[in-house]
Design a protein around this motif. Structure first.
Motif, PDB file in Angstrom:
ATOM      1  N   ALA A  11       0.894  -1.179   0.150  1.00  0.00           N
ATOM      2  CA  ALA A  11       0.049   0.046  -0.121  1.00  0.00           C
ATOM      3  C   ALA A  11       0.948   1.302  -0.023  1.00  0.00           C
ATOM      4  O   ALA A  11       0.669   2.265  -0.957  1.00  0.00           O
ATOM      5  CB  ALA A  11      -0.659   0.137   1.323  1.00  0.00           C
ATOM      6  N   GLU A  12       1.765   1.094   0.711  1.00  0.00           N
ATOM      7  CA  GLU A  12       2.844   2.332   0.825  1.00  0.00           C
ATOM      8  C   GLU A  12       3.543   2.452  -0.473  1.00  0.00           C
ATOM      9  O   GLU A  12       3.722   3.742  -1.129  1.00  0.00           O
ATOM     10  CB  GLU A  12       3.950   2.258   1.882  1.00  0.00           C
ATOM     11  CG  GLU A  12       3.308   2.442   3.158  1.00  0.00           C
ATOM     12  CD  GLU A  12       4.080   1.942   4.534  1.00  0.00           C
ATOM     13  OE1 GLU A  12       5.243   1.748   4.177  1.00  0.00           O
ATOM     14  OE2 GLU A  12       3.863   2.103   5.499  1.00  0.00           O
ATOM     15  N   ALA A  13       3.929   1.331  -1.018  1.00  0.00           N
ATOM     16  CA  ALA A  13       4.779   1.662  -2.209  1.00  0.00           C
ATOM     17  C   ALA A  13       3.885   1.969  -3.442  1.00  0.00           C
ATOM     18  O   ALA A  13       4.699   2.519  -4.576  1.00  0.00           O
ATOM     19  CB  ALA A  13       5.450   0.167  -2.739  1.00  0.00           C
ATOM     20  N   THR A  14       2.626   1.834  -3.421  1.00  0.00           N
ATOM     21  CA  THR A  14       1.775   2.011  -4.704  1.00  0.00           C
ATOM     22  C   THR A  14       1.023   3.285  -4.402  1.00  0.00           C
ATOM     23  O   THR A  14      -0.062   3.684  -5.334  1.00  0.00           O
ATOM     24  CB  THR A  14       0.827   0.778  -4.789  1.00  0.00           C
ATOM     25  OG1 THR A  14      -0.009   0.624  -3.778  1.00  0.00           O
ATOM     26  CG2 THR A  14       1.548  -0.545  -5.290  1.00  0.00           C
ATOM     27  N   GLY A  15       0.937   3.704  -3.380  1.00  0.00           N
ATOM     28  CA  GLY A  15       0.207   4.862  -3.195  1.00  0.00           C
ATOM     29  C   GLY A  15      -1.223   4.859  -2.448  1.00  0.00           C
ATOM     30  O   GLY A  15      -2.134   5.570  -2.519  1.00  0.00           O
ATOM     31  N   LEU A  16      -1.264   3.644  -2.249  1.00  0.00           N
ATOM     32  CA  LEU A  16      -3.057   3.176  -2.011  1.00  0.00           C
ATOM     33  C   LEU A  16      -3.165   3.682  -0.369  1.00  0.00           C
ATOM     34  O   LEU A  16      -4.139   4.147   0.022  1.00  0.00           O
ATOM     35  CB  LEU A  16      -2.926   1.595  -1.883  1.00  0.00           C
ATOM     36  CG  LEU A  16      -4.238   1.015  -1.075  1.00  0.00           C
ATOM     37  CD1 LEU A  16      -5.472   1.453  -1.782  1.00  0.00           C
ATOM     38  CD2 LEU A  16      -4.261  -0.425  -1.463  1.00  0.00           C
ATOM     39  N   ALA A  17      -1.924   3.877   0.396  1.00  0.00           N
ATOM     40  CA  ALA A  17      -2.080   4.340   1.875  1.00  0.00           C
ATOM     41  C   ALA A  17      -2.668   5.706   1.538  1.00  0.00           C
ATOM     42  O   ALA A  17      -3.409   5.973   2.458  1.00  0.00           O
ATOM     43  CB  ALA A  17      -0.726   4.195   2.423  1.00  0.00           C
ATOM     44  N   GLU A  18      -2.338   6.711   0.740  1.00  0.00           N
ATOM     45  CA  GLU A  18      -2.745   7.799   0.829  1.00  0.00           C
ATOM     46  C   GLU A  18      -4.106   7.904   0.125  1.00  0.00           C
ATOM     47  O   GLU A  18      -4.932   8.617   0.611  1.00  0.00           O
ATOM     48  CB  GLU A  18      -1.784   8.976  -0.378  1.00  0.00           C
ATOM     49  CG  GLU A  18      -0.408   8.858   0.229  1.00  0.00           C
ATOM     50  CD  GLU A  18      -0.350   9.808   1.556  1.00  0.00           C
ATOM     51  OE1 GLU A  18      -1.190  10.550   1.646  1.00  0.00           O
ATOM     52  OE2 GLU A  18       0.391   9.081   2.531  1.00  0.00           O
ATOM     53  N   ALA A  35     -11.214  10.470   4.588  1.00  0.00           N
ATOM     54  CA  ALA A  35     -11.848  11.856   4.881  1.00  0.00           C
ATOM     55  C   ALA A  35     -12.878  12.365   3.898  1.00  0.00           C
ATOM     56  O   ALA A  35     -13.362  13.572   4.018  1.00  0.00           O
ATOM     57  CB  ALA A  35     -10.281  12.720   4.665  1.00  0.00           C
ATOM     58  N   GLY A  36     -13.089  11.621   3.126  1.00  0.00           N
ATOM     59  CA  GLY A  36     -14.263  11.892   2.166  1.00  0.00           C
ATOM     60  C   GLY A  36     -13.747  12.790   0.956  1.00  0.00           C
ATOM     61  O   GLY A  36     -14.377  13.324   0.312  1.00  0.00           O
ATOM     62  N   SER A  37     -12.484  12.666   0.793  1.00  0.00           N
ATOM     63  CA  SER A  37     -12.235  13.732  -0.281  1.00  0.00           C
ATOM     64  C   SER A  37     -11.259  12.963  -1.558  1.00  0.00           C
ATOM     65  O   SER A  37     -10.364  13.394  -2.303  1.00  0.00           O
ATOM     66  CB  SER A  37     -10.721  14.718   0.331  1.00  0.00           C
ATOM     67  OG  SER A  37      -9.742  13.893   0.916  1.00  0.00           O
TER      68      SER A  37
END
Length: 643
Positions: A116-123, A130-132
């Motif tokens: 998740a961190e490597a692919t941007g999934l965490a963000e 946050a609903g954004s």
């Protein structure tokens, strides 16, 4: 063993921080099955009629497709601890299984988090919380969630199989396929896995041994199903190509490839010494060379220098009349590898695929064959797999007398020995043996890269040697005028055997040789050798490009016509334990140039075997046809005589 240079370390802290969540999952989770159905037998009906009434079917749009299954409590700790009946204490194996599952769950969660961190999934998860989350990235978010779920399950399955393997005994459990594979998100995916594992344990685990076997079987099936799913799932390219190292467990996870713990076996077969194999000079010589070649395998690089240089014998066919020494050759080769491996401390695995593994149950024979191949291919062991009497085991395609099981086995072996996904690492070899190789499917037979003609004792000296050997020492009969085993000296006998193939032996091939030689002269150039090969193909259309590949492999083996010194096997520090690059350089220093004589001899050796098989096959077909005609003629006479 050193850490492979392309493996990324998965820190222990990243794993241990998930222990709490993993323990909670094992203690109890609620899961509503979506795909699979429970395996536990339903309880008895309370009264007649209640269980037979038609259930309510909603007509509300959308509700008709929604699962009506009730959430089920999954408590693996209770399930595993209760597998042995009324014993109130947790057994060592039960504790081991629970610790392995907790560790595997934590590894799976850590891998998913790393992904998740490597692919941007965490963000994206934070934005979604946050609903954004932008609408334009909703599809990407869903794909990454599914990919994370597959990665997490792969880590869990891989680690479970790896950690549980040392505790698995001889008990085997057939659980069937894995169905509850969910990819909505990683936690739900693991809940589905634990639910289905709980169902399997309820159905099959009645003792500690069957508990371990069930967990191992489930992990194997889950890995297989995940590898298939990952082949078509998006956004997994990075993980599939990556390697993660968990140092504490000595575990390396290579994408969706199953990680196996190198586990040898204690062999109880009767080994033979090379001097106890009388005759069969070329076959014995090549078997002895191959045994030492296998030991050059580098467990860190997962590659054998001989495989990189070309000429490694991955598959071979040993054929000969009954009683000529095929079984003895197997015993000799297995004994040599076993002794070398024990001295070096390498795990060695020998397996034989026999006729009793052909099953009448549809698909079971293919599964048995695949399991056999997978066990021998295991890159963490030195492997030797044999298929004795392969003409009885693998059926010819189109042969009406071959069973469905035999056809399945043929398909599995063809794919394993020279398929699109075949990878030759050089840690194992497969030997196919037959008294009647002409009955083996042509395409499967041609997948045997080397041919060992097992013709048994041939000369007067051979027969004296084998008589003296088999008589033993419990007699006073004088030996007479004979130097015992002098004819079995490998180098002298092999040189004579190779020189004997300067001209073909089979009549059909000899006619081709004479015609080509008369037309173009001595075969001393690539062009002339190619002309000879084309003439062979014109005489036998089964002589295809695969045959040329097998011949060139055999020539490369001849270029490495040296035997690794016995000292290198006895003292592993001299060669076996050296770095891969050093071993490669040492082998290259011993190679010799390829000569025209080598190429001619190997062409004739291989083509002789094909013509021998074809002649036998045609002769058998003719004899069968003649026998059928005679039967019909006799039947006609009796019929007319009875009128």
């Amino acid at each position: 063993m050193s850490l492979p240079t392309d493996a990324m370390e998965l820190p222990e802290g990243e794993i241990s921080k998930h222990y709490g969540a993993a323990a909670d999952m094992l203690t109890g989770v609620d899961h509503t099955p979506r795909i699979a159905k429970g395996k536990e037998a339903p309880g008895p009906e309370r009264s007649s009629g209640i269980g037979t009434r038609r259930r309510f079917r909603s007509t509300t749009p959308g509700l008709v497709t929604r699962s009506t299954a009730r959430p089920e409590g999954v408590r693996l700790v209770d399930r595993i601890e209760g597998a042995d009946g009324d014993d109130p204490l947790t057994s060592p194996l039960q504790a081991t299984a629970l610790h392995a599952l907790r560790r595997a769950l934590a590894i799976g969660l850590a891998l998913g988090e790393t992904f998740a961190e490597a692919t941007g999934l965490a963000e994206l998860k934070k934005s979604n919380l946050a609903g954004s989350l932008p609408q334009t990235r909703a599809a990407e978010f869903a794909e990454l969630l599914a990919a994370e779920a597959l990665v997490t399950m792969a880590g869990f399955a891989n680690a479970t199989a790896f950690l549980i393997a040392p505790h698995q005994g001889e008990t085997a459990v057939e659980i069937g396929g894995v169905e509850e594979i969910l990819t909505d998100n990683a936690p739900l995916a693991l809940h589905g896995c634990l639910w289905e594992l709980d169902q399997d344990l309820a159905a099959f685990a009645t003792t500690d041994d069957t508990t371990i076997a069930t967990i191992a079987a489930y992990a194997e099936q889950l890995m297989e199903k995940l590898a298939i799913r990952a082949g078509s799932a998006p956004r997994l390219e990075g993980f599939a190509a990556a390697s993660y190292r968990i140092e504490a467990d000595d575990l390396t996870i290579n994408g969706f490839t199953p990680a196996r713990r190198g586990k040898g076996q204690t062999l109880t077969m009767s080994f033979k010494k090379p001097n106890e194999v009388v005759g069969n000079h070329i076959a014995k010589y090549q078997a002895m060379k191959l045994a030492k070649m296998l030991m050059a395998y580098d467990f860190d690089r997962k590659l054998n220098p001989f495989a990189e240089m070309g000429g490694f014998i991955f598959t071979f066919m040993g054929d000969g009349a009954p009683g000529t020494g095929k079984t003895t050759l197997i015993q000799m080769m297995a004994g040599l590898i076993n002794d070398y491996a024990q001295n070096a401390g390498y795990p060695f695995r020998y397996q034989n695929f026999s006729i009793d593994q052909i099953d009448s149950y549809q698909g079971k024979s293919g599964q048995n064959a695949k399991s056999f191949v997978t066990n021998v291919l295991d890159p963490n062991v030195i492997g030797f797999g044999t298929i004795d009497d392969i003409d009885q085991i693998a059926g010819k395609r189109g042969d009406k007398q071959s069973s469905a099981g035999q056809q399945e086995v043929t398909a599995v072996f063809m794919e394993a020995f020279a398929g699109a996904n075949t990878v030759v690492r050089g840690n194992c070899t497969f030997g196919m043996f037959s008294n009647y190789p002409e009955n083996v499917d042509d395409a499967l037979r041609q997948r045997a890269g080397a041919r060992f003609l097992v013709d048994g004792p041939q000369t007067r000296e051979d027969y004296i040697d084998i008589l003296a050997l088999l008589m033993g020492k419990n007699h006073d009969i004088p030996l007479g005028d004979h130097e015992l085993y002098a004819a079995q000296q490998i180098k002298k006998a092999v040189a004579a055997s190779f020189e004997g193939h300067a001209r073909p032996h089979e009549a059909g091939l000899l006619a081709v040789w004479d015609r080509v030689e008369a037309e173009i002269g001595a075969l001393d150039t690539i062009a002339k050798l190619g002309t000879y090969l084309k003439a062979i193909q014109a005489a036998d259309e089964r002589f295809t490009g695969r045959a040329i590949n097998n011949i060139t492999d055999a020539v490369k083996v001849r270029a490495m016509d040296f035997e690794l010194p016995d000292e290198w096997m006895e003292n592993p520090e001299l060669f076996l334990f050296k770095p891969y690059v050093a071993k490669l350089a040492m082998i290259r220093d011993m190679t010799q140039p390829i000569t025209v004589e080598m190429v001619v001899q190997e062409i004739n050796r291989y083509a002789d075997s094909e013509f021998r098989y074809a002649d036998k096959s045609d002769e058998v077909a003719i004899e069968n046809a003649v026998r059928d005609m005679r039967r019909m003629e006799e039947a006609k006479k009796r019929y007319l005589g009875g009128k």
